[in-house]
Design a protein around this motif. Structure first.
Motif, PDB file in Angstrom:
ATOM      1  N   UNK A  32      -9.935  -9.179  22.091  1.00 49.92           N
ATOM      2  CA  UNK A  32     -10.282  -8.334  20.951  1.00 49.92           C
ATOM      3  C   UNK A  32     -11.506  -8.881  20.218  1.00 49.92           C
ATOM      4  N   UNK A  33     -11.537 -10.189  20.007  1.00 44.98           N
ATOM      5  CA  UNK A  33     -12.686 -10.786  19.298  1.00 44.98           C
ATOM      6  C   UNK A  33     -13.955 -10.698  20.145  1.00 44.98           C
ATOM      7  N   UNK A  45      -5.462   2.733  14.176  1.00 49.65           N
ATOM      8  CA  UNK A  45      -5.743   1.394  14.701  1.00 49.65           C
ATOM      9  C   UNK A  45      -5.358   0.330  13.675  1.00 49.65           C
ATOM     10  N   UNK A  46      -5.692   0.551  12.413  1.00 49.71           N
ATOM     11  CA  UNK A  46      -5.368  -0.436  11.377  1.00 49.71           C
ATOM     12  C   UNK A  46      -3.859  -0.597  11.209  1.00 49.71           C
ATOM     13  N   UNK A  47      -3.121   0.506  11.297  1.00 51.89           N
ATOM     14  CA  UNK A  47      -1.660   0.401  11.207  1.00 51.89           C
ATOM     15  C   UNK A  47      -1.108  -0.382  12.396  1.00 51.89           C
ATOM     16  N   UNK A  48      -1.654  -0.121  13.568  1.00 54.97           N
ATOM     17  CA  UNK A  48      -1.195  -0.816  14.777  1.00 54.97           C
ATOM     18  C   UNK A  48      -1.481  -2.314  14.669  1.00 54.97           C
ATOM     19  N   UNK A  49      -2.673  -2.666  14.186  1.00 55.12           N
ATOM     20  CA  UNK A  49      -3.033  -4.083  14.037  1.00 55.12           C
ATOM     21  C   UNK A  49      -2.157  -4.756  12.989  1.00 55.12           C
ATOM     22  N   UNK A  50      -1.878  -4.050  11.920  1.00 58.00           N
ATOM     23  CA  UNK A  50      -1.056  -4.619  10.852  1.00 58.00           C
ATOM     24  C   UNK A  50       0.356  -4.896  11.357  1.00 58.00           C
ATOM     25  N   UNK A  58     -14.389  -0.781  22.419  1.00 60.89           N
ATOM     26  CA  UNK A  58     -13.830  -0.737  21.065  1.00 60.89           C
ATOM     27  C   UNK A  58     -12.329  -0.485  21.081  1.00 60.89           C
ATOM     28  N   UNK A  59     -11.814   0.115  22.148  1.00 61.82           N
ATOM     29  CA  UNK A  59     -10.380   0.387  22.228  1.00 61.82           C
ATOM     30  C   UNK A  59      -9.567  -0.891  22.455  1.00 61.82           C
ATOM     31  N   UNK A  60     -10.233  -1.985  22.838  1.00 63.70           N
ATOM     32  CA  UNK A  60      -9.525  -3.264  22.935  1.00 63.70           C
ATOM     33  C   UNK A  60      -9.047  -3.733  21.567  1.00 63.70           C
ATOM     34  N   UNK A  61      -9.786  -3.391  20.518  1.00 63.38           N
ATOM     35  CA  UNK A  61      -9.472  -3.852  19.168  1.00 63.38           C
ATOM     36  C   UNK A  61      -8.240  -3.091  18.665  1.00 63.38           C
ATOM     37  N   UNK A  62      -7.195  -3.826  18.405  1.00 62.54           N
ATOM     38  CA  UNK A  62      -5.928  -3.204  18.034  1.00 62.54           C
ATOM     39  C   UNK A  62      -5.243  -2.531  19.204  1.00 62.54           C
TER      40      UNK A  62
END
Length: 310
Positions: free
Chosen positions: A118-119, A185-190, A88-92
């Motif tokens: 990530x996908x 994580x969401x901030x990093x992805x954004x 799960x840490x791969x995501x973002x």
């Protein structure tokens, strides 16, 4: 001289502050094995699937109590849960480097984890965490997971003699949801959407929120007709628990009660509206739902409407 060789794979370096769940580098973990967290998680899931059948017979000999079976069962669940958390840490995620400018084969301080990785990680989580299929063990197995009756200084007696199935499964699901839906994580992805050219492939926060919602509430789209009973429900009890837990997170996100980006708030709001419409269609459709599933969906719809109104 050694530091100048930082680009060599054997000299990869990280310390404890790189290894917490909200830290960005998915390759920096405690207790993993191998250089690829995703492949490690796949192998762990396969190993657990192979070891579960016949677990009690292998672990407990005639004349012994059943406590060792309970320990072994918990070990297998925790091995899979921990491996899925690594994935799960791969995501973002971000690959980080401490190389200095000019180091041979040195990498930039930060590199985005490839969108395909990530996908693929998200797909693995959809199959092994955001689903009840990996947790469908033989019913009689639970009745052979004995609790220790040993009580002495330094030990804590068990509150229950039986195995807390729902609590244990949800604990591992919550850990992954906490990770992939965390504001950090969401901030990093954004931010990552601006760190590559517009034509480059990026796993966006919108795609993540939409995919997770679809995986968690898959029955809302899959159940079209049929007759269900409380013993064979349209939505299993493990899935209902997961959906309630996810609804709290996405509701908090939609209402702005999180430090996630505002764009995530608006996408969550839109996703809740779309979900509510699909739930309404299912409740009014031809399927004869069981009492559990119908009550669960009615309550979910009511909660979603209150969030949208708020």
């Amino acid at each position: 001289k050694i530091a100048s060789r930082s680009g060599e794979p054997a000299l990869n370096y990280a310390t404890d502050e790189d290894t917490r769940g909200f830290d960005p580098d998915p390759e920096s973990n405690r207790f993993d094995l191998g250089t690829d967290p995703l492949e490690y998680a796949r192998l762990r899931a396969q190993t657990v699937t192979e070891l579960m059948p016949g677990l009690v017979d292998r672990m407990v000999k005639d004349g012994e109590d059943y406590t060792v079976a309970r320990r072994a069962f918990n070990v297998l669940l925790s091995q899979q849960g921990q491996a899925m958390f690594f994935a799960s840490r791969n995501i973002g995620g971000l690959s980080t480097s401490r190389s200095h400018k000019g180091d041979k084969d040195g990498k930039p301080p930060v590199t985005l984890v490839d969108a395909k990785v990530q996908r693929d990680s998200l797909a693995l989580l959809e199959q092994n965490v955001l689903s009840d299929k990996p947790f469908q063990f033989p019913a009689d197995l639970y009745n052979k997971l004995g609790v220790s009756n040993w009580l002495h200084w330094g030990t804590s007696p068990a509150n229950r003699k039986d195995f807390a199935v729902h609590e244990t499964v949800l604990m591992w699901q919550d850990r992954v949801l906490d990770q992939i839906m965390s504001p950090t994580v969401l901030r990093r992805m954004h931010d990552a959407e601006l760190k590559l050219p517009a034509e480059a492939d990026v796993l966006t926060t919108a795609e993540l929120i939409e995919r997770v919602a679809k995986a968690v509430y898959s029955e809302v789209d899959a159940v079209k007709e049929g007759e269900f009973t409380n013993r064979k429900p349209a939505i299993s009890s493990l899935r209902r628990n997961l959906q309630r837990s996810y609804l709290k997170r996405i509701s908090s996100l939609a209402m702005g009660k999180s430090s996630a980006p505002d764009d995530c708030q608006t996408v969550a709001f839109a996703e809740l509206g779309a979900l509510n419409a699909r739930i309404d269609a299912l409740l009014k459709g031809p399927a004869k739902l069981d009492s559990y599933s119908r009550a669960h969906l009615q309550e979910t719809s009511s909660r979603i409407q209150k969030v949208l109104d708020a």
